[in-house]
Scaffold this motif. Structure first.
Motif, short mmCIF file in Angstrom:
data_model
loop_
_atom_site.label_atom_id
_atom_site.label_comp_id
_atom_site.label_asym_id
_atom_site.label_seq_id
_atom_site.Cartn_x
_atom_site.Cartn_y
_atom_site.Cartn_z
N GLU A 185 4.22 6.03 -3.77
CA GLU A 185 4.80 4.86 -4.45
C GLU A 185 4.01 4.46 -5.70
O GLU A 185 4.25 3.40 -6.29
CB GLU A 185 4.95 3.68 -3.50
CG GLU A 185 3.68 3.12 -2.91
CD GLU A 185 3.97 1.88 -2.08
OE1 GLU A 185 4.71 0.99 -2.55
OE2 GLU A 185 3.46 1.80 -0.94
N ILE A 215 11.07 5.26 -4.47
CA ILE A 215 9.69 5.27 -4.94
C ILE A 215 9.38 6.61 -5.59
O ILE A 215 10.05 7.61 -5.37
CB ILE A 215 8.69 4.99 -3.79
CG1 ILE A 215 8.82 6.04 -2.68
CG2 ILE A 215 8.88 3.59 -3.24
CD1 ILE A 215 7.77 5.91 -1.58
N CYS A 229 1.63 7.84 1.48
CA CYS A 229 2.67 6.90 1.05
C CYS A 229 2.23 6.10 -0.17
O CYS A 229 3.05 5.82 -1.06
CB CYS A 229 3.04 5.97 2.20
SG CYS A 229 3.69 6.83 3.66
N LYS A 277 11.39 3.35 0.37
CA LYS A 277 10.55 2.42 1.12
C LYS A 277 11.36 1.18 1.44
O LYS A 277 12.23 0.78 0.66
CB LYS A 277 9.33 2.05 0.27
CG LYS A 277 8.48 0.91 0.78
CD LYS A 277 7.42 0.55 -0.25
CE LYS A 277 6.60 -0.66 0.16
NZ LYS A 277 5.59 -1.02 -0.87
N TYR A 317 8.58 4.13 5.29
CA TYR A 317 8.80 5.07 4.20
C TYR A 317 9.58 6.25 4.76
O TYR A 317 9.36 6.66 5.91
CB TYR A 317 7.48 5.59 3.65
CG TYR A 317 6.54 4.55 3.10
CD1 TYR A 317 6.45 4.30 1.74
CD2 TYR A 317 5.71 3.81 3.95
CE1 TYR A 317 5.57 3.36 1.23
CE2 TYR A 317 4.83 2.87 3.46
CZ TYR A 317 4.76 2.64 2.10
OH TYR A 317 3.89 1.71 1.60
#
Length: 258
Positions: free
Chosen positions: A195, A147, A191, A132, A123
């Motif tokens: 996303e 994302i 992360c 990503k 990422y």
């Protein structure tokens, strides 16, 4: 800059995987946290790459700080590096460990790379855009995917720390009526928020700035936020704190879109 950070994280991650497959040698720091030969090898790779490419930008790196080597960052932008975030995950043969490289400007994380070598995912974020990609054999395969955080619905999904959960965290989830939650290691929690897989990450136990900067940069670029309990954005470059050591974070709550 982002290309260089991504390349360095990938190289460090490959070195980590070599040791992961062979079996790491583990020692313990003064605070009883584990450190492995993979931590040191990965940090050397990243420090060399960043120093060569950006000689004027100070680097605050976890193992360097542990050894007492802290650069002057006053009034400067600087890198925060955790060469192996989730060392306990690494030692326990769990795949939730990451390489974290973040850039801080004016107390805020603005560029970040998080690479999860055992998961084959990377990422990164800069200029307000998060992305990503899949990694195979140390190389990005296919296209990068943009994302973004999802808008929280009526049944939010929370992420908690696998190794550092706390009674306060459980109380918060109960008070907020959040029954869906999953324990995840390392900076991957940021992360997953970024996303749109989860909605909130309450952290009511100790972290350091190198644990959070890269993932926080990705989350903020994806439309999320990380706030202290006072409701202020989590700041970076904290020195001479009366109640904790340099670069220690207060409790915080990271979230996607409200």
């Amino acid at each position: 800059m982002l290309d260089i950070l991504e390349t360095s994280a990938l190289a460090a991650g490959q070195a980590i995987l070599e040791i992961y497959r062979a079996g790491p040698a583990v020692t313990y720091k003064a605070d009883a946290s584990p450190v492995t030969d993979a931590d040191h090898r990965a940090e050397r790779i990243i420090l060399a790459d960043l120093a060569a490419a950006f000689p004027d930008i100070p680097i605050v790196a976890e193992e360097e700080v542990a050894a007492g080597r802290v650069p002057d960052i006053a009034g400067k932008r600087f890198f925060l590096v955790d060469p192996l975030d989730g060392t306990k995950e690494f030692v326990e043969r769990n795949s939730h460990f990451t390489v974290n490289i973040g850039l801080v400007e004016n107390g805020a994380p603005v560029v970040g790379v998080v690479y999860a070598p055992a998961l084959g995912l990377i990422y990164s974020a800069a200029a307000g855009m998060a992305k990503k990609a899949v990694v195979e054999d140390g190389q990005v395969t296919g296209e990068w995917t943009t994302i973004g955080c999802r808008r929280c619905g009526d049944r939010p999904m929370a992420l908690t720390s696998r190794w550092h959960n706390s009674p306060e965290t459980i109380s918060f989830l109960t008070d907020q009526g959040i029954s869906d939650h999953e324990a995840v290691g390392s900076s991957l929690k940021f992360c997953l928020l970024a996303e749109g897989i989860a909605d909130i990450y309450p952290r009511f136990s100790r972290t350091m700035e190198w644990d959070t900067a890269a993932g926080d940069a990705i989350l903020r670029s994806a439309g999320g936020e990380t706030l202290t309990m006072a409701g202020n954005p989590l700041g970076y470059g904290k020195r001479n704190q009366s109640d904790d050591s340099d670069f220690a974070n207060p409790w915080f709550i990271s979230r996607g879109k409200a």
